[in-house]
Write a protein that holds these residues in place. Structure first.
Motif, PDB file in Angstrom:
ATOM      1  N   TYR A 143      -3.011   1.754  -0.336  1.00  0.00           N
ATOM      2  CA  TYR A 143      -3.098  -0.091  -0.178  1.00  0.00           C
ATOM      3  C   TYR A 143      -4.019  -0.706   1.072  1.00  0.00           C
ATOM      4  O   TYR A 143      -3.991  -2.031   0.767  1.00  0.00           O
ATOM      5  CB  TYR A 143      -1.427  -1.021   0.118  1.00  0.00           C
ATOM      6  CG  TYR A 143      -0.562  -0.716  -0.640  1.00  0.00           C
ATOM      7  CD1 TYR A 143      -0.733  -0.930  -1.951  1.00  0.00           C
ATOM      8  CD2 TYR A 143       0.531   0.895  -0.757  1.00  0.00           C
ATOM      9  CE1 TYR A 143       0.145  -0.048  -3.263  1.00  0.00           C
ATOM     10  CE2 TYR A 143       1.354   0.626  -1.718  1.00  0.00           C
ATOM     11  CZ  TYR A 143       0.969   0.476  -2.656  1.00  0.00           C
ATOM     12  OH  TYR A 143       2.122   0.633  -3.359  1.00  0.00           O
ATOM     13  N   ALA A 144      -5.025   0.024   1.253  1.00  0.00           N
ATOM     14  CA  ALA A 144      -5.388  -0.185   3.120  1.00  0.00           C
ATOM     15  C   ALA A 144      -6.898  -1.118   2.620  1.00  0.00           C
ATOM     16  O   ALA A 144      -7.092  -1.904   3.151  1.00  0.00           O
ATOM     17  CB  ALA A 144      -5.693   0.522   3.986  1.00  0.00           C
ATOM     18  N   GLY A 145      -7.405  -1.239   1.432  1.00  0.00           N
ATOM     19  CA  GLY A 145      -8.462  -1.785   0.734  1.00  0.00           C
ATOM     20  C   GLY A 145      -8.424  -3.088   0.646  1.00  0.00           C
ATOM     21  O   GLY A 145      -9.222  -3.843   0.839  1.00  0.00           O
ATOM     22  N   LEU A 146      -6.783  -3.979   0.221  1.00  0.00           N
ATOM     23  CA  LEU A 146      -6.631  -4.418  -0.071  1.00  0.00           C
ATOM     24  C   LEU A 146      -7.014  -6.001   1.032  1.00  0.00           C
ATOM     25  O   LEU A 146      -6.784  -5.136   2.079  1.00  0.00           O
ATOM     26  CB  LEU A 146      -4.636  -4.996  -0.287  1.00  0.00           C
ATOM     27  CG  LEU A 146      -5.171  -4.363  -1.654  1.00  0.00           C
ATOM     28  CD1 LEU A 146      -2.904  -4.038  -2.114  1.00  0.00           C
ATOM     29  CD2 LEU A 146      -5.500  -4.801  -3.192  1.00  0.00           C
ATOM     30  N   SER A 147      -7.145  -7.060   0.296  1.00  0.00           N
ATOM     31  CA  SER A 147      -7.147  -8.102   1.236  1.00  0.00           C
ATOM     32  C   SER A 147      -5.930  -8.521   1.663  1.00  0.00           C
ATOM     33  O   SER A 147      -4.775  -8.020   1.320  1.00  0.00           O
ATOM     34  CB  SER A 147      -7.257  -9.402   0.598  1.00  0.00           C
ATOM     35  OG  SER A 147      -7.014  -9.984   0.103  1.00  0.00           O
ATOM     36  N   ASP A 148      -5.788  -9.499   2.551  1.00  0.00           N
ATOM     37  CA  ASP A 148      -4.070  -9.904   3.462  1.00  0.00           C
ATOM     38  C   ASP A 148      -3.480 -10.028   2.566  1.00  0.00           C
ATOM     39  O   ASP A 148      -2.927  -9.688   2.000  1.00  0.00           O
ATOM     40  CB  ASP A 148      -4.378 -10.977   4.587  1.00  0.00           C
ATOM     41  CG  ASP A 148      -4.933 -10.098   5.643  1.00  0.00           C
ATOM     42  OD1 ASP A 148      -5.035  -9.303   5.767  1.00  0.00           O
ATOM     43  OD2 ASP A 148      -5.445 -11.480   6.784  1.00  0.00           O
TER      44      ASP A 148
END
Lengths: 255, 435
Positions: free
Chosen positions: B197-202
C-alpha cells in the motif's frame, strides 16, 4: 452359593461367571483358570450356579429394555437375598452392567473385573508366579475390551498383571482409550454383521499382526472369540489368543 | 456522523438477526424431552472448563488439534479488538484505547495471532480439499456441508487479511503524520504488507484503512449471524454442550424409569394388574426414539453443537469396515430433522407435524451396525454421544415396532427362557466345574 449359605458360611467374594464363561467351551477354560487362581490364592468364593442368569447386557444394548430390567430385577433379588457385597466377574460386559447399571435398580455391590482382582491378589502376595516363566521372551499384546477400558477407564490393571509374566508387552497402534473394538459388543455377537467390506475382528487382527506379537492377551470372552477367529482367518495360528487369567494360571503353574 | 449512524444500524441489524435465530434454535432444541441436569454443578463447570474452554480433547489428533487451538485462541483474543472497533464505530473515535498501558503489545499480539489463524486456515483448506483425508471425503459431506466448511475458512482468511491490511494502512498514515492517525500500536506482521500500500496517496491509504475497517466489522457481524446457521455453531454451543455432558461413564445406558415401574408391578404379588391408572397419570411416553421429539433436548443440543469434524466416524469400527453407519451422519440427521420440524411448527403452529422423521433418515441398517464400543464418544472433542442416539433408536425398534434382526429375536427368547443368550438350559450352568 446355596450350599455355603446352608452351611452358614459367607464367602469373601462371589464369582459371577457369566453366560459365555458358563456355556461357551472356549470361555469355560477361562472360567476354570479364574477358579484355579481363586483357589490357589486362598480366596473364599462361591458361584451362583443355576441361580445365575444373564445380566441382561445384550438385551439392553439391542434395545430390549424390558427384558434387561426383568433380568436385572431377578438377579438383584438373588444377590441381595444372599447379602452379596463383593463380586468379581470374568466378563467386562457383566462387570459394566453389575457395576454401573444395577445400582439404580437396587443392586449395590463392589464389582471387580477379574484382572483387577488378580492384580490385588498379586499385590497382597497371595498369588505368586512360579519359577521358570513360560512367557519369558514372548511378545504379548493386550486387546482392551471396550467395556473394561472406555466404559470403566480401567487400562492399568490388565497391563500390570501382564507385567508379572516377564514377557515383553507391545502395545498396538490403537490401544487404551483409542483401542479398536473386536466387533462383538452391542449384541453384535448374536447377529450377522451388516453389509460392509470386511469384518471388524479382521481389521482388529491387522493391528495385532502389526505388533509382531506371539500372544494376544484378552480380558473378555467375546473379544477372545473374535480375536481367535481373526487370527485363524489370517492363517496365523502360531499366534496364541488367551485370557489374562489363563496366562497367569500358567505362569503360576496352576494348570 | 453518517458513518456512526450506519455503524449503529449495522450493529442493530446483526444483533436482531442473531437473537431471532437463537430463539428459533432454542425452540428446535426444546422439541426434545425434558431432562434434568441440575446435579453435580461443580463437576459440570469443571468439565466445561477443561473440555471447551481448555480444549482438553483436541490434541488427541495433534496436527488438527494444535491448529484448532491457534484459531481458537486467535478468535477469542482478537475479539477483544472488537470492543475497540465497536466504541470507535459508535463515537467516531480512532483507536480509542491507545492510551491504555500495554496497548502496543496488545496490537502486536493480535497481529501475531491473526497471522497464526491465517496460517491454520490455509492448512485446513489444504487438508480438506487437497490431501485425501478420509474423514473429509465421506458421502454425508457432499454439497452444503463441505461448502459450509470451506466458506468458513475462506471467510476467516479474508477477515484476518482485512485486519492486517487495516493496520498496515494505519501504520503508513501514522508515519506520514496524518492528524487523524496518531502514533499507536505495534505492527510486527502487517509491516510486511506495507509495501503493498506504500505507493498510495494519503487519500488512497485512508480509503484502504476505512475500507478494511468496514469490511472487517461487517464481516465479523455477518459471521456472527452465519455461524448460527452453520456447523460452525460449535464455537458457542460447545460450552453448554460440555456443561450438560453425560457424567456417567460412556458405557452406562440411561435407565428407562417407565419400564422399571412396569417390572416392579409385575414382580409385586400384591399388585392388581387390572387396576385403572390414576386419573392424573401422564400419558405413556413413546419407548425409545422414533423422531427428534423423543430425544432429550440435550441430544438435540449435541446435534447443533456438532461441527462435523468426523473424528467419531473415523474411529467407528463399523464405518472403518465399510458399513453404512457413520456417527457423524447420525448427528447431522438429528440436526437437520430438528431444524425441519421446528421450521414446520413455526410456520404452521405448534401442533403441526410432517417432513421426514428421524426413522426415515437413519436406517435400520445403520442402527444395527453399532457395536456400542463408545469409540465415537471417546473421539468427540466436545463430548457428543452418537451411540446414545442409536441405542435409543434400537429401543424404539424393539419395544414399539418389534423389529429386530431374526437372530436377535432368538437371543431375546433365549435370555427370557434360559437366562442366557444361547439355548443352553440353566441347569448346565455349573457344568464347567466338573467337566
Amino acid at each position: 452359593m446355596a450350599e455355603m449359605t446352608a452351611e452358614g458360611k459367607a464367602p469373601e467374594v462371589l464369582f459371577w461367571v457369566g453366560c459365555a464363561g458358563s456355556f461357551d467351551d472356549r470361555a469355560k477354560r477361562i472360567t476354570k483358570a479364574i477358579a484355579k487362581i481363586l483357589h490357589a490364592s486362598g480366596t473364599s468364593f462361591a458361584v451362583l450356579g443355576q441361580e445365575e442368569s444373564c445380566t441382561g447386557d445384550p438385551a439392553r444394548r439391542a434395545g430390549n429394555e424390558f427384558l434387561f430390567q426383568m433380568q436385572a430385577a431377578m438377579n438383584i433379588q438373588v444377590l441381595n437375598g444372599y447379602g452379596i457385597q463383593r463380586i468379581i466377574t470374568g466378563c467386562p460386559h457383566c462387570f459394566n452392567t453389575l457395576r454401573n447399571e444395577y445400582p439404580e435398580l437396587g443392586g449395590q455391590y463392589e464389582v471387580m473385573h477379574h484382572t483387577q482382582f488378580i492384580r490385588e491378589l498379586i499385590e497382597q502376595g497371595k498369588l505368586r508366579m512360579a519359577d521358570g516363566q513360560p512367557f519369558k521372551g514372548k511378545r504379548i499384546t493386550f486387546h482392551d475390551p471396550c467395556y473394561l477400558g472406555r466404559a470403566n477407564g480401567e487400562y492399568l490393571a490388565p497391563r500390570e498383571v501382564i507385567a508379572k509374566l516377564d514377557a515383553e508387552l507391545i502395545e498396538m497402534r490403537r490401544c487404551k482409550q483409542n483401542a479398536m473394538c473386536c466387533g462383538a459388543g452391542g449384541a453384535q455377537m448374536f447377529k450377522d454383521a451388516e453389509k460392509g467390506n470386511r469384518e471388524v475382528n479382521v481389521a482388529r487382527t491387522d493391528d495385532v499382526l502389526e505388533t509382531g506379537a506371539n500372544v494376544v492377551a484378552t480380558g473378555c470372552p467375546f473379544c477372545n472369540t473374535m480375536m481367535t477367529d481373526g487370527v485363524k482367518l489370517a492363517e496365523r495360528e502360531d499366534i496364541v489368543v488367551k485370557d489374562i487369567a489363563e496366562l497367569i494360571a500358567e505362569a503360576a503353574d496352576l494348570v | 456522523m453518517l458513518s456512526i449512524v450506519l455503524f449503529a444500524l449495522l450493529l442493530v441489524v446483526a444483533i436482531t438477526l442473531f437473537a431471532k435465530r437463537i430463539r428459533f434454535v432454542r425452540k428446535a432444541i426444546g422439541l426434545g424431552r425434558d431432562a434434568d441436569f441440575s446435579d453435580q454443578t461443580p463437576l459440570r463447570w469443571k468439565t466445561m472448563a477443561r473440555v471447551a474452554l481448555g480444549q482438553g480433547k483436541m490434541t488427541a489428533r495433534p496436527v488438527a488439534g494444535i491448529l484448532h487451538i491457534l484459531i481458537y485462541i486467535g478468535f477469542v483474543v482478537i475479539n477483544l479488538e472488537m470492543l475497540e472497533i465497536v466504541v470507535d464505530g459508535l463515537t467516531g473515535s480512532h483507536r480509542v484505547f491507545r492510551g491504555i498501558p500495554g496497548y502496543d503489545g496488545l496490537i502486536a499480539a493480535f497481529e501475531i495471532l491473526a497471522f497464526l489463524v491465517l496460517f491454520a486456515c490455509v492448512v485446513f483448506l489444504i487438508r480438506r480439499n487437497v490431501l485425501a483425508i478420509a474423514r473429509f471425503r465421506s458421502s454425508e459431506l457432499k454439497g452444503w456441508p463441505s461448502l459450509d466448511a470451506n466458506l468458513i475458512l475462506v471467510a476467516e482468511i479474508a477477515l484476518m487479511f482485512a485486519f492486517l491490511s487495516m493496520n498496515a494502512a494505519d501504520a503508513l498514515l501514522q508515519v506520514r503524520g496524518d492528524a487523524h492517525y496518531p502514533q499507536a500500536g505495534a505492527f510486527p506482521i502487517s509491516q510486511w504488507l506495507q509495501p503493498l500500500y506504500a505507493g498510495l496517496s494519503d487519500g488512497g491509504l485512508v480509503a484502504v484503512e476505512r475500507g478494511m475497517w468496514w469490511f472487517h466489522i461487517t464481516g465479523v457481524l455477518a459471521f456472527l449471524v452465519y455461524v448460527t446457521y452453520s456447523k460452525h455453531f460449535h464455537i458457542l454451543l460447545a460450552f453448554p454442550n460440555t456443561y450438560f455432558a453425560n457424567l456417567a461413564g460412556p458405557g452406562t445406558m440411561p435407565n428407562m424409569d417407565a419400564v422399571t415401574k412396569e417390572v416392579q408391578l409385575m414382580m409385586d404379588p400384591t399388585a392388581d394388574p387390572y387396576a385403572a391408572p390414576p386419573a392424573d397419570a401422564a400419558p405413556p411416553e413413546t419407548f425409545g426414539v422414533k423422531d427428534v421429539t423423543d430425544l432429550s433436548w440435550k441430544q438435540i443440543l449435541e446435534a447443533y453443537s456438532c461441527t462435523e469434524c468426523g473424528r467419531c466416524t473415523s474411529a467407528c469400527p463399523a464405518n472403518q469396515t465399510g458399513k453404512l453407519l457413520s456417527p457423524r451422519k447420525v448427528m447431522m440427521d438429528v440436526r437437520d430433522r430438528a431444524e425441519e420440524l421446528a421450521g414446520i411448527k413455526q410456520k404452521e403452529g405448534a401442533e403441526a407435524e410432517g417432513g421426514t422423521p428421524l426413522t426415515a433418515r437413519i436406517t435400520e441398517e445403520e442402527i444395527w451396525a453399532c457395536t456400542s464400543c463408545q469409540a465415537c464418544i471417546q473421539a468427540c472433542p466436545i463430548l457428543i454421544s452418537p451411540m446414545g442416539i442409536l441405542l435409543d433408536m434400537r429401543r424404539n425398534l424393539i419395544m414399539e415396532e418389534s423389529k429386530s434382526p431374526e437372530s436377535l429375536t432368538a437371543m431375546f427368547n433365549n435370555v427370557e427362557n434360559n437366562g442366557a443368550p444361547w439355548a443352553f438350559p440353566a441347569a448346565n450352568r455349573a457344568n464347567w466345574i466338573t467337566e
